[in-house]
Design an enzyme around this catalytic site. Structure first.
Site, PDB file in Angstrom:
ATOM      1  N   LYS A 123      38.562  46.318  32.748  1.00 36.60           N
ATOM      2  CA  LYS A 123      39.793  46.150  31.975  1.00 36.60           C
ATOM      3  C   LYS A 123      39.628  46.636  30.543  1.00 36.60           C
ATOM      4  O   LYS A 123      40.553  47.237  29.972  1.00 36.60           O
ATOM      5  CB  LYS A 123      40.233  44.686  31.996  1.00 36.60           C
ATOM      6  CG  LYS A 123      40.719  44.237  33.366  1.00 36.60           C
ATOM      7  CD  LYS A 123      41.165  42.785  33.359  1.00 36.60           C
ATOM      8  CE  LYS A 123      41.672  42.378  34.742  1.00 36.60           C
ATOM      9  NZ  LYS A 123      42.115  40.958  34.769  1.00 36.60           N
ATOM     10  N   LYS A 206      44.342  47.548  47.220  1.00 32.47           N
ATOM     11  CA  LYS A 206      44.724  46.162  47.444  1.00 32.47           C
ATOM     12  C   LYS A 206      46.116  45.891  46.880  1.00 32.47           C
ATOM     13  O   LYS A 206      46.479  46.399  45.822  1.00 32.47           O
ATOM     14  CB  LYS A 206      43.694  45.248  46.757  1.00 32.47           C
ATOM     15  CG  LYS A 206      43.934  43.768  46.924  1.00 32.47           C
ATOM     16  CD  LYS A 206      42.845  42.988  46.193  1.00 32.47           C
ATOM     17  CE  LYS A 206      43.083  41.491  46.261  1.00 32.47           C
ATOM     18  NZ  LYS A 206      42.034  40.736  45.534  1.00 32.47           N
ATOM     19  N   LYS A 209      49.735  42.795  41.676  1.00 36.97           N
ATOM     20  CA  LYS A 209      50.887  42.534  40.812  1.00 36.97           C
ATOM     21  C   LYS A 209      51.238  43.747  39.965  1.00 36.97           C
ATOM     22  O   LYS A 209      52.352  43.856  39.461  1.00 36.97           O
ATOM     23  CB  LYS A 209      50.571  41.357  39.888  1.00 36.97           C
ATOM     24  CG  LYS A 209      50.188  40.073  40.616  1.00 36.97           C
ATOM     25  CD  LYS A 209      49.602  39.050  39.654  1.00 36.97           C
ATOM     26  CE  LYS A 209      49.068  37.837  40.379  1.00 36.97           C
ATOM     27  NZ  LYS A 209      48.401  36.877  39.481  1.00 36.97           N
TER      28      LYS A 209
END
Length: 341
Positions: A123, A206, A209
């Protein structure tokens, strides 16, 4: 409602898990990968389920949106079958011991150790140094505090959280070695094989969101849900068979179908022999709406009465607060902080 004892019993080991309120709705991957298991585990564990809202602050979020998402996440827990009479359901920030224990544990965590956390590296690489805050860096330590605060013997984790659980175990053992037996060292709770739910538009990734068009949201309008399933990416050819390498799109649809319907993938392959992708997606859309629809209705009902939902969450916090307070008092005493009067 009876509170929880501060020491876990051998008959019903304590278990902790939670999800962040980072989106307006959970998706079907959250339902199949977590909530279905949570409902089952509350029958055999002393279960504690939290909406971990402090974790959600590592990204910029409007305060009103965060409050709404926190309630919506809790409502979906309950709508999916988590029973507040059997499990403690609460909001992380309502128990301030989470943040307090995080500081103690951060003083035991090496800089290099925290820097090696895979999620932080991924991230922070995307955000850059200016877009990466210290909260993201210490996120795994807060997660360790979440777990250790309740003497949780078991923690259900997916592959993406295994490294964080290992940090929790290391910190518990390190603290125990330095100050004496204080924390229960948590073990991963290995779930029965669950379907690997992939993105509807990118079935090699995957379901996430961050890809709204590729998700099946629990709170979405049934028409939107059905359309997303019917619009899911498939593969070349017409044969309906499970082959993640050659047919990732069809394989993903079969996985979702099997997880919701109960038929094995082999049975589904047989049932759809000679049929086309359109038939599969049309039928799957009906199955998905049939499962998700009642969850949406119940969650909407809960959200229509925020005072009652807040009461349930406050009651959950009251049940677990004595456990958290006892753990923190024990920790403060061991490290040499003066007792509160």
């Amino acid at each position: 409602m009876a509170g929880m004892t501060s020491t876990p019993t051998t008959a019903r080991p304590r278990l902790f898990s939670g999800m962040q309120p980072t989106q307006d709705s959970l998706h079907i991957g959250n339902y199949l990968g977590a909530l279905v298991n949570w409902v089952q585990m509350q029958e055999s564990f002393n279960a504690i389920y939290s909406v971990v809202d402090l974790h959600a602050l590592t990204v910029d979020v409007d305060p009103d949106v965060l409050r709404q998402r926190t309630r919506a996440t809790a409502a979906q827990y309950l709508a999916a079958g988590v029973d507040p009479a059997k499990s403690a359901v609460f909001v992380q920030s309502h128990v301030p011991e989470h943040a307090e224990l995080t500081w103690i544990l951060s003083c035991l965590t090496g800089f290099g150790e925290a820097s090696r956390m895979t999620q932080f590296k991924d991230k922070s690489a995307k955000r850059g140094s200016e877009g990466t805050n210290v909260g993201l860096f210490t996120y795994p330590i807060l997660m360790a505090a979440d777990i250790l605060l309740y003497d949780a013997a078991k923690v259900p984790v997916g592959e993406d959280q295994r490294q964080h659980l290992e940090l929790s175990r290391n910190l518990a053992q390190r603290f125990n070695g330095r100050y004496g037996e204080t924390f229960v060292v948590p073990e991963p709770h290995i779930l029965e094989a669950t379907a690997k739910i992939q993105d509807l538009q990118n079935p090699t990734a995957k379901m996430s969101k961050t890809s709204p068009t590729g998700t099946i949201d629990l709170l979405a309008d049934p028409k939107v849900t059905a359309k997303r399933v019917r619009s899911a990416v498939t593969d070349t050819g017409r044969e309906i068979r499970f082959d993640e390498a050659e047919k990732p799109g069809v394989s993903n649809l079969l996985s979702i179908y099997s997880a919701l319907d109960g038929r094995s993938i082999e049975q589904l392959e047989s049932d759809y022999d000679g049929k086309g992708y359109g038939d599969l997606k049309k039928d799957l859309a009906e199955v998905v709406v049939g499962v998700v629809g009642p969850i949406r209705e119940r969650a909407t009902e809960l959200l229509s009465d925020p005072a009652e939902l807040d009461r349930i969450l406050a009651e959950g916090a009251e049940r677990v607060r004595p456990i958290a307070a006892a753990t923190l008092a024990r920790v403060y005493d061991r490290v040499g902080l003066l007792a509160r009067r």
